[in-house]
Design a protein around this motif. Structure first.
Motif, PDB file in Angstrom:
ATOM      1  N   LYS A  39       0.844  -1.213   0.000  1.00 11.57           N
ATOM      2  CA  LYS A  39       0.000   0.000   0.000  1.00 11.57           C
ATOM      3  C   LYS A  39       0.868   1.248   0.000  1.00 11.57           C
ATOM      4  O   LYS A  39       0.569   2.244  -0.655  1.00 11.57           O
ATOM      5  CB  LYS A  39      -0.903   0.002   1.234  1.00 11.57           C
ATOM      6  CG  LYS A  39      -2.156  -0.805   1.038  1.00 11.57           C
ATOM      7  CD  LYS A  39      -3.035  -0.699   2.264  1.00 11.57           C
ATOM      8  CE  LYS A  39      -4.177  -1.693   2.154  1.00 11.57           C
ATOM      9  NZ  LYS A  39      -4.912  -1.816   3.410  1.00 11.57           N
ATOM     10  N   TYR A  41       3.847   1.566  -1.220  1.00 12.40           N
ATOM     11  CA  TYR A  41       4.506   1.787  -2.509  1.00 12.40           C
ATOM     12  C   TYR A  41       3.505   2.145  -3.603  1.00 12.40           C
ATOM     13  O   TYR A  41       3.756   3.020  -4.427  1.00 12.40           O
ATOM     14  CB  TYR A  41       5.289   0.522  -2.930  1.00 12.40           C
ATOM     15  CG  TYR A  41       6.484   0.234  -2.051  1.00 12.40           C
ATOM     16  CD1 TYR A  41       7.331   1.272  -1.638  1.00 12.40           C
ATOM     17  CD2 TYR A  41       6.790  -1.059  -1.645  1.00 12.40           C
ATOM     18  CE1 TYR A  41       8.436   1.007  -0.835  1.00 12.40           C
ATOM     19  CE2 TYR A  41       7.886  -1.322  -0.850  1.00 12.40           C
ATOM     20  CZ  TYR A  41       8.709  -0.286  -0.448  1.00 12.40           C
ATOM     21  OH  TYR A  41       9.778  -0.543   0.338  1.00 12.40           O
ATOM     22  N   LEU A  42       2.397   1.426  -3.619  1.00 16.14           N
ATOM     23  CA  LEU A  42       1.468   1.573  -4.750  1.00 16.14           C
ATOM     24  C   LEU A  42       0.269   2.463  -4.449  1.00 16.14           C
ATOM     25  O   LEU A  42      -0.547   2.694  -5.327  1.00 16.14           O
ATOM     26  CB  LEU A  42       0.967   0.189  -5.185  1.00 16.14           C
ATOM     27  CG  LEU A  42       2.074  -0.782  -5.593  1.00 16.14           C
ATOM     28  CD1 LEU A  42       1.489  -2.134  -5.951  1.00 16.14           C
ATOM     29  CD2 LEU A  42       2.858  -0.235  -6.788  1.00 16.14           C
ATOM     30  N   PRO A  44      -0.103   5.673  -4.127  1.00 17.43           N
ATOM     31  CA  PRO A  44      -0.318   6.819  -5.024  1.00 17.43           C
ATOM     32  C   PRO A  44      -0.949   6.420  -6.360  1.00 17.43           C
ATOM     33  O   PRO A  44      -1.638   7.221  -6.978  1.00 17.43           O
ATOM     34  CB  PRO A  44       1.095   7.362  -5.232  1.00 17.43           C
ATOM     35  CG  PRO A  44       1.837   6.957  -4.012  1.00 17.43           C
ATOM     36  CD  PRO A  44       1.272   5.614  -3.641  1.00 17.43           C
ATOM     37  N   VAL A  45      -0.734   5.180  -6.790  1.00 17.91           N
ATOM     38  CA  VAL A  45      -1.295   4.755  -8.077  1.00 17.91           C
ATOM     39  C   VAL A  45      -2.688   4.154  -7.916  1.00 17.91           C
ATOM     40  O   VAL A  45      -3.628   4.524  -8.623  1.00 17.91           O
ATOM     41  CB  VAL A  45      -0.363   3.707  -8.744  1.00 17.91           C
ATOM     42  CG1 VAL A  45      -0.951   3.255 -10.063  1.00 17.91           C
ATOM     43  CG2 VAL A  45       1.023   4.299  -8.935  1.00 17.91           C
ATOM     44  N   ALA A  53       4.417   6.707  -7.039  1.00 17.35           N
ATOM     45  CA  ALA A  53       4.590   5.289  -6.730  1.00 17.35           C
ATOM     46  C   ALA A  53       6.082   4.963  -6.715  1.00 17.35           C
ATOM     47  O   ALA A  53       6.869   5.547  -7.458  1.00 17.35           O
ATOM     48  CB  ALA A  53       3.876   4.443  -7.775  1.00 17.35           C
ATOM     49  N   SER A  54       6.450   4.034  -5.832  1.00 17.98           N
ATOM     50  CA  SER A  54       7.874   3.637  -5.758  1.00 17.98           C
ATOM     51  C   SER A  54       7.928   2.125  -5.605  1.00 17.98           C
ATOM     52  O   SER A  54       6.884   1.471  -5.508  1.00 17.98           O
ATOM     53  CB  SER A  54       8.536   4.335  -4.564  1.00 17.98           C
ATOM     54  OG  SER A  54       7.848   4.008  -3.384  1.00 17.98           O
ATOM     55  N   TRP A  55       9.115   1.595  -5.589  1.00 16.00           N
ATOM     56  CA  TRP A  55       9.218   0.137  -5.445  1.00 16.00           C
ATOM     57  C   TRP A  55      10.544  -0.234  -4.815  1.00 16.00           C
ATOM     58  O   TRP A  55      11.519   0.514  -4.928  1.00 16.00           O
ATOM     59  CB  TRP A  55       9.084  -0.541  -6.810  1.00 16.00           C
ATOM     60  CG  TRP A  55       8.839  -2.022  -6.655  1.00 16.00           C
ATOM     61  CD1 TRP A  55       9.729  -3.027  -6.911  1.00 16.00           C
ATOM     62  CD2 TRP A  55       7.665  -2.640  -6.180  1.00 16.00           C
ATOM     63  NE1 TRP A  55       9.180  -4.219  -6.629  1.00 16.00           N
ATOM     64  CE2 TRP A  55       7.881  -4.025  -6.163  1.00 16.00           C
ATOM     65  CE3 TRP A  55       6.428  -2.176  -5.753  1.00 16.00           C
ATOM     66  CZ2 TRP A  55       6.947  -4.945  -5.751  1.00 16.00           C
ATOM     67  CZ3 TRP A  55       5.497  -3.083  -5.344  1.00 16.00           C
ATOM     68  CH2 TRP A  55       5.741  -4.451  -5.346  1.00 16.00           C
ATOM     69  N   LEU A 243      -6.485  -2.296  -4.478  1.00 18.59           N
ATOM     70  CA  LEU A 243      -5.326  -2.036  -3.618  1.00 18.59           C
ATOM     71  C   LEU A 243      -5.368  -2.903  -2.365  1.00 18.59           C
ATOM     72  O   LEU A 243      -4.341  -3.293  -1.843  1.00 18.59           O
ATOM     73  CB  LEU A 243      -5.328  -0.549  -3.219  1.00 18.59           C
ATOM     74  CG  LEU A 243      -4.169  -0.132  -2.334  1.00 18.59           C
ATOM     75  CD1 LEU A 243      -2.849  -0.262  -3.063  1.00 18.59           C
ATOM     76  CD2 LEU A 243      -4.336   1.288  -1.830  1.00 18.59           C
TER      77      LEU A 243
END
Lengths: 282, 727
Positions: A39, A41-42, A44-45, A53-55, A243
């Motif tokens: 949640k 990381y994703l 924002p998407v 988003a980051s990973w 999500l």
């Protein structure tokens, strides 16, 4: 010195390979990641959170919870998995049953209008699904096959693409071998079964692998022709993921990759020939 | 990797997937609630009311006997059935006789007290009458004595004047009639009369104020002690005050000729319809009349009024305090002294001017005085009303506390303030009258002095002596006239005080009542003695409680409590508030009880009443026929109330309440899912028409008669829950 040059050549290649393989790593790390981390990381998407988003390839708190959830708490996943298996195998069987003789006929028999039929096949092959969707829908509706697996299977069984690939393989069989068989007294069926199929096996397998991958991943056809959810293939499972259960999505993606990977590995060399043959079609 | 291995992996993968397919399905189904459903029924809602209670008596009877008697024997025990006239217990007659004797002696003593009190009251009444008669006599004596003094002073004055006249005649210096000296003398006489009258009026006003203050203070005290009587007493007091004022007004205005004092006092006589003139009943009256003819009285009076304004208005404009009163009184004394010492050395011209001024101003002054007197009565009445109203207002707010000294002072001050104008006017009048009198006397003295100076020395000396005698007699007469008024006021006050009733004394009646009570007690004791100390049951009943014990003394409370069986039995049971909604007065119930489970059917409910302490409990009372159940027996009441037929009735287990206390039911609904056709619970809001312990009747509309409703479930089910219908 030579090693250095070799290393300098490999380095960009390795980087490029890593870039290409990133989606695979992405999916694998997502499977073992906690839901809260996903949640974060994703969000924002998928969740409308602020930021970008980051990973991270290495999870902060690795867990197999998502995988267990898919395997133990998602009977829906298995319903769709077996639907996909059923559809793919039926399509493969159908293509084998009807496509192989068709390709053999087009490649080895000369009859009036053969070139016209071949041209029609190529034209149909080049048409995207969106063009064929409405005619197919009308035909399937007329035949009363809508909202059944046959609505997906039958159009794929009579797809022109595997016929075209196999046509190329069958065409490349030297005429002398067939002549020899005829001299030895072999009939047309015997020549097809004992000479044509073994010699065109690479084409049959490669078209089978391509056909399996296509049917395994098909989305538009089941979405268009299947209304009942219980008939949906696995390719429609992922769009259902939000999500809240994005971890389940990653686990399902990995599980979905497994059959395709096994098929690909088993027929890798034939597939390469098939792709090469397809490349020659233009 | 060879194909064989890949094939094995593929097969293994599929096998694993197959295994998890089974496991996940099993896990999924384990979480699905298994429910049972029913279709709504067409039925009546029956409300059963069941309660256990006891059979009790309808009425209790208390057996009471005289207190402080020793109990000789008790013949009944608790729970025993007794008949009317049956002996209950017996008292010790020896002690009873002693008590009767003692009571008789006490009564004898009380009787003597009653007689003493009556005698005391008679004596008090006589004393009161005697003191009233004494005060009245004292009043008469004082007034008479003052009048005698006045008559003497008058006689002396006349003698002195006659002597002067004789002397003058013998000397041939008799002043011609209508001459300057006679005019001056008449003026002097008038002024003197006016002064006396003003002084009397001032006394009267002062007395009035004291009377009003006393009345107001008395009322305030009475109002505090006897609040209810304040309204009644006030008008009486007011009336008496008013009457007294009127009576005094009459006495001193001379309009009433009933008393001896009036004959010698001032009189009011209308003269020529132009003005009222105050005169003395003596020879000077005529002289005054002559002067009046010479002066334009009406014109002067008008001028005076115009200059001074209305008499009433003037009073309102000028205020004097009590201190001022004292100062003025002092001033009067000083002026009097000065007057007596005034040397007669003025020239002849000034007295003539002074004479005209005084003569002209004399009449309007007296006219004004008349007006003021008549106004005073009205004013005083008004003021009395105002003053009495002040303490009354204080009592209206319910305060019964006696007024404090500060409050009394306040009341006194307000009363005095209300009279201030009147008092100031009277004082001013006295002052003016005195001043005018002095001026007139001074003018006369100066004239006489001048006249004598021209005569021979010996005659002059004799006449001077005679004139001084006349003046002295005149002053003595004035003092006597004032003294008459003071004596009347003072003695009148004594009469009033003697008339105040004594404090009420009810001791005689109180003693009589005590005697009557003792007489009653004695009769009861004698009745008990007649019965030889035996007490019998007055009706059929059951002994519920015995409060006495053998050998102990009785108290004034109930000796024995009996259930009066002659009045019948009733059944009482406690029910809940919910049950109370279905059972009411007149409903027919069934009672089951007794050792043989005796059943009494169709018994009407007599009353359903709420418990006084706990409002969730109600008491049901059912009348029981005689000779069925006995007192104290436990019985069960059954009542069944049937409603109308409702087309949609569901089991109560199917009914749920949401967080807003809205009723709803859950119905199974099929839906398409990935797993195929599944069933979930759907929430349907309903209106409950009626319900009992097992069924609820629902309003039509939200639910049809053919719609299955979830009535039970093996797990908690809510809106949207997946369910499976049990076969």
């Amino acid at each position: 010195m030579a090693k250095l040059v070799k290393g300098m050549v490999y380095l960009p290649l390795i980087l490029l390979a890593a870039l290409i393989c990133f989606p695979i790593f992405f999916a694998i790390s997502g499977v073992v990641m906690s839901n809260w981390e996903l949640k974060e990381y994703l969000g924002p998407v998928l969740g409308g959170m602020d930021g970008m988003a980051s990973w991270s390839l290495f999870p902060k708190s690795p867990t197999l919870q998502s995988l267990i959830e898919v395997l133990m708490d998602s009977p829906q996943f298995f319903v769709m998995f077996w639907n996909s298996i059923k559809i793919s195998l039926c399509i493969l069987a159908g293509q084998t049953l009807f496509g192989v003789p068709a390709a053999w006929g087009l490649a080895r028999f000369s009859f009036p209008g053969r070139n016209a039929v071949l041209t029609l096949y190529i034209v149909l092959m080049l048409m995207p699904f969106q063009v064929l969707m409405l005619p197919q829908y009308l035909v399937l509706n007329g035949a009363g096959l809508l909202d059944t697996h046959w609505a997906v299977i039958l159009p794929a069984v009579f797809s022109t693409f595997p016929v075209f690939i196999m046509y190329r393989f069958f065409s490349s069989i030297p005429e002398e071998i067939l002549e020899a068989a005829r001299i030895d007294g072999a009939g047309s069926l015997r020549i097809f079964l004992h000479v044509g199929i073994p010699l065109g096996a690479a084409g049959i397998v490669s078209s089978g692998i391509l056909g399996f991958l296509e049917s395994w991943n098909m989305i538009e056809q089941p979405m268009t022709f299947l209304k009942t959810k219980s008939l949906w293939p696995l390719s429609l499972f992922l769009p259902e993921i939000g999500l809240a259960d994005v971890g389940v999505g990653f686990a399902a993606a990995i599980l979905m990759l497994v059959p395709a990977l096994l098929i690909f590995l088993s027929g890798q060399e034939y597939l390469e020939q098939g792709i090469a043959a397809a490349a020659l079609k233009g | 990797m060879n194909r064989g291995k890949l094939g094995k992996i593929a097969v293994l993968f599929l096998a694993v997937m197959l295994l998890f397919t089974v496991l996940s399905r099993a896990a999924d189904q384990a979480g699905v609630a298994v429910v049972t459903t029913e279709k709504p029924e067409n039925k009546m809602i029956t409300h059963d009311v069941k309660a256990t209670g006891k059979v009790v008596q309808k009425q209790n009877q208390a057996v009471v006997t005289e207190p402080d008697q020793r109990v000789k024997a008790i013949y009944v025990s608790q729970g025993q059935q007794v008949k009317k006239g049956e002996l209950l217990f017996e008292l010790d007659t020896t002690q009873l006789e002693e008590q009767i004797l003692k009571q008789q002696q006490e009564m004898e003593k009380q009787k003597l007290q009653v007689e003493d009190a009556r005698s005391q009251k008679d004596v008090s009444a006589r004393q009161k009458a005697s003191s009233q008669a004494g005060a009245a006599e004292q009043y008469s004596l004082s007034v008479n004595e003052a009048n005698v003094q006045l008559s003497r002073a008058q006689q002396q004055l006349e003698d002195a004047k006659k002597e002067l006249e004789v002397f003058r005649k013998s000397n041939g210096t008799t002043p011609e009639t209508g001459g300057v000296e006679e005019t001056l003398e008449n003026t002097c006489q008038e002024k003197s009369d006016a002064y006396v009258l003003a002084q009397q009026e001032l006394n009267q006003v002062e007395w009035k104020i004291e009377n009003a203050v006393n009345t107001a203070l008395e009322n305030a005290k009475n109002a505090a002690s006897v609040n209810q009587l304040a309204g009644k007493k006030t008008p009486e007091t007011e009336g008496s005050l008013e009457n007294e004022n009127i009576s005094y007004g009459k006495t001193y205005a001379g309009e009433n000729d009933g008393t001896s004092a009036d004959d010698t006092l001032i009189d009011i006589e209308p003269e020529d319809g132009t003005a009222s003139l105050w005169t003395m009943e003596n020879t000077y009256t005529q002289s005054a009349g002559e002067i009046l003819e010479e002066v334009d009285t009406a014109g002067e009076a008008d001028a005076w009024i115009a200059a001074e304004g209305e008499p009433g208005t003037e009073k309102n404009e000028i205020l004097y305090s009590a201190d001022t009163l004292e100062l003025i009184e002092d001033d009067n004394n000083v002026t009097a002294n000065t007057e007596s010492q005034l040397p007669p050395t003025e020239n002849a011209a000034e007295p003539i001017i002074s004479l005209e001024t005084n003569a002209s101003s004399a009449l309007p002054e007296e006219t004004d005085l008349d007006l003021i007197i008549s106004d005073d009565n009205a004013d005083q009445t008004d003021n009395s009303n105002n003053n009495i109203a002040a303490p009354e207002t204080g009592t209206e707010d319910g305060t019964k506390q006696p007024p404090t000294q500060a409050e009394l002072d306040q009341i006194e001050k307000s009363v005095r303030d209300s009279y201030r104008q009147e008092l100031s006017a009277a004082q001013k009048k006295v002052e003016t009258a005195q001043k005018e009198k002095e001026e007139a006397e001074s003018a006369l003295a100066e004239y006489q002095q001048e006249k004598l100076s021209s005569a021979d020395a010996r005659n002059a000396q004799s006449e001077k002596q005679l004139l001084a005698n006349v003046k002295t007699a005149q002053q003595a007469y004035e003092d006597a006239a004032i003294a008459v008024n003071k004596a009347a006021v003072t003695a009148g006050r004594s009469v009033q005080e003697a008339g105040i009733p004594d404090a009420s004394n009810s001791s005689d009646r109180s003693n009589e009542i005590t005697y009557e009570q003792m007489e009653l007690a004695l009769k009861k004791l004698e009745k008990l003695k007649e019965d030889k100390g035996k007490v019998y049951a007055e009706a059929d009943g059951v002994i519920m409680k015995i409060n006495i014990s053998t050998g102990e003394k009785t108290t004034d409370t109930t000796a024995i409590l009996m259930a009066d069986t002659s009045k019948g039995y009733s059944f009482t049971a406690d029910i809940t508030k919910e049950q109370e909604e279905y059972i009411g007065t007149g409903d027919m119930v069934t009672l089951t009880g007794g050792t043989k489970d005796q059943k009494l059917e169709e018994l009407p409910v007599e009353a359903v009443t709420a418990d006084e302490e706990d409002d969730s409990v109600y008491h049901v009372t059912v009348q029981i026929p005689e000779d069925t159940f006995s007192i104290g027996m436990t019985a069960t009441m059954d009542f069944s109330k049937k409603s109308e037929t409702y087309p949609i009735s569901v089991p109560l287990s199917a009914l749920h309440l949401d967080s807003k206390n809205q009723a709803y039911v859950l119905i199974p609904q099929e839906y398409d899912s990935i797993m195929g056709t599944e069933i979930k619970a759907l929430k349907i809001g309903v209106t409950v028409l009626e319900k009992n312990e097992s069924y609820a009747a629902l309003a039509e509309g939200a639910l049809s008669g053919q719609q299955e409703v979830i009535v039970s479930s093996d797990k908690a089910v809510d809106d949207g829950s997946r369910v499976r219908i049990a076969e």
